[in-house]
Design an enzyme around this catalytic site. Sequence first.
Site, PDB file in Angstrom:
ATOM      1  N   MET A  30      28.360  44.379  -1.365  1.00 43.18           N
ATOM      2  CA  MET A  30      27.522  45.611  -1.945  1.00 43.18           C
ATOM      3  C   MET A  30      28.611  45.665  -3.222  1.00 43.18           C
ATOM      4  SD  MET A  30      24.625  47.846  -0.558  1.00 43.18           S
ATOM      5  CE  MET A  30      25.661  48.824   0.853  1.00 43.18           C
ATOM      6  N   GLY A  31      29.456  45.073  -3.365  1.00 42.33           N
ATOM      7  CA  GLY A  31      30.495  44.906  -4.140  1.00 42.33           C
ATOM      8  C   GLY A  31      31.899  46.313  -4.196  1.00 42.33           C
ATOM      9  N   ALA A  32      32.754  46.598  -4.649  1.00 46.91           N
ATOM     10  CA  ALA A  32      33.371  47.286  -4.759  1.00 46.91           C
ATOM     11  C   ALA A  32      34.235  46.513  -3.077  1.00 46.91           C
ATOM     12  CB  ALA A  32      33.348  49.473  -4.400  1.00 46.91           C
ATOM     13  N   GLY A  36      38.689  44.022   3.714  1.00 47.83           N
ATOM     14  CA  GLY A  36      38.259  43.768   4.723  1.00 47.83           C
ATOM     15  C   GLY A  36      36.840  42.673   4.212  1.00 47.83           C
ATOM     16  N   HIS A  37      36.595  42.779   3.155  1.00 46.87           N
ATOM     17  CA  HIS A  37      35.091  41.453   2.447  1.00 46.87           C
ATOM     18  C   HIS A  37      36.672  40.643   2.560  1.00 46.87           C
ATOM     19  CE1 HIS A  37      33.566  45.196   0.952  1.00 46.87           C
ATOM     20  NE2 HIS A  37      32.789  44.894   1.279  1.00 46.87           N
ATOM     21  N   GLN A  61      17.942  50.096   1.151  1.00 45.46           N
ATOM     22  CA  GLN A  61      19.156  50.495   1.972  1.00 45.46           C
ATOM     23  C   GLN A  61      19.732  52.096   1.472  1.00 45.46           C
ATOM     24  OE1 GLN A  61      21.636  46.933   2.038  1.00 45.46           O
ATOM     25  NE2 GLN A  61      22.784  48.247   2.989  1.00 45.46           N
ATOM     26  N   MET A 185      38.779  50.581   7.182  1.00 48.10           N
ATOM     27  CA  MET A 185      37.722  49.878   5.582  1.00 48.10           C
ATOM     28  C   MET A 185      36.796  49.636   5.067  1.00 48.10           C
ATOM     29  SD  MET A 185      41.023  47.326   4.346  1.00 48.10           S
ATOM     30  CE  MET A 185      42.954  47.733   4.603  1.00 48.10           C
ATOM     31  N   SER A 187      34.106  50.323   1.212  1.00 51.55           N
ATOM     32  CA  SER A 187      34.125  50.568   0.204  1.00 51.55           C
ATOM     33  C   SER A 187      33.646  52.140  -0.285  1.00 51.55           C
ATOM     34  CB  SER A 187      32.609  50.228  -0.859  1.00 51.55           C
ATOM     35  OG  SER A 187      33.171  48.680  -0.421  1.00 51.55           O
ATOM     36  N   ARG A 188      32.979  52.854   0.635  1.00 50.24           N
ATOM     37  CA  ARG A 188      33.650  54.346   0.173  1.00 50.24           C
ATOM     38  C   ARG A 188      34.331  55.493   0.432  1.00 50.24           C
ATOM     39  NH1 ARG A 188      27.663  53.493   2.733  1.00 50.24           N
ATOM     40  NH2 ARG A 188      26.438  54.388   1.574  1.00 50.24           N
TER      41      ARG A 188
HETATM   42  O1  PAF Z   1      27.290  45.629   4.438  1.00 55.44           O
HETATM   43  C1  PAF Z   1      26.866  45.422   3.298  1.00 55.44           C
HETATM   44  O2  PAF Z   1      27.674  45.942   2.373  1.00 55.44           O
HETATM   45  C2  PAF Z   1      25.334  45.560   3.504  1.00 55.44           C
HETATM   46  O3  PAF Z   1      24.252  46.398   4.605  1.00 55.44           O
HETATM   47  C3  PAF Z   1      24.559  43.907   2.967  1.00 55.44           C
HETATM   48  C4  PAF Z   1      24.582  43.255   4.223  1.00 55.44           C
HETATM   49  C5  PAF Z   1      25.123  43.526   2.355  1.00 55.44           C
HETATM   50  C6  PAF Z   1      22.974  44.289   2.906  1.00 55.44           C
HETATM   51  O4  PAF Z   1      22.920  44.938   1.330  1.00 55.44           O
END
Ligand code: PAF
Length: 282
Positions: A30-32, A36-37, A61, A185, A187-188
């Site tokens: 979901m960006g940010a 970790g990403h 969600q 880690m 995004s929040r």
């Molecule tokens: O973990 C997340 O960032 C989200 O829940 C995902 C898996 C990208 C689905 O929107």
Amino acid sequence: MIIFKKKSELKIYLQNIKAYKRTIGFVPTMGALHKGHLSLIQKAKKKNDIVIVSIFVNPTQFDKKEDLIKYPKTLENDSKLLESVDCDVLFYPSVEEIYNKNVVSDAFDFDGLEHQMEGKFREGHFNGVGTIVKTLFEIVTPNRAYFGQKDFQQLQIIKKMVKKHRINVKIKGCAIYREDDGLAMSSRNTRLTQEQREAAPFIYKTLKTARKKFGTENADIITKWVENRFKKHPLFKLEYFTIADEKTLETIKDKEFGKKYRAFIAVFAEDVRLIDNIRLKN
Ligand code: PAF
């Protein structure tokens, strides 16, 4: 890095990839983006010919509109980070592109996994996750998809969905990536005040002590100990702490030989919600 905003354009690109039998690794986000990403992307790069990352803040969600509005959006920085790890493709669709005009979730049955922990506190959350992940899998058609274990319940639910819906993708769960002081880690984390951020390693420290206690004490006693610890904390409000079976995600009372357990926690720092978990030794 190629950026696609339209499904139709991404699909044409993918036809070519498939024609040459090249494998696709997929990291939905979901960006940010944070380290970790990037570690998920690096893992995906090692095993696949092409790595696709999606950035889509999925409205279905979020159970609270405010949380959705406040979710950090940092596309310019995200693009730079993606370039720095040689990401091949960014899929960055609009809400309309994904949902048309019908921004609602499908209803899923995850055999009860959805009713535990996050499911008790975030109504409809996993239907939203199931909807978007299934949709993205249909568009991207990856060979492998990578998810962090910080959202361990989400990971188990996605594995269940893939199995039940016979989606042809391997789900790879990757270890939690932590800051030097132990904070998982997320995004929040960028939404924490300096004071909250400095105090936040308290969450992981609590989990580590719970893990130690699990050697000699039962789950109920450990849970009460954690609850008391948070009652006294000036900055953090505990939403839940539970020790659960890794497979069913059900809270346990007593250990059974041969089963795997984890401690899970959700904490509020004012309106910022943080989650974490730790594997326990049986
Ligand atoms: O973990 C997340 O960032 C989200 O829940 C995902 C898996 C990208 C689905 O929107």
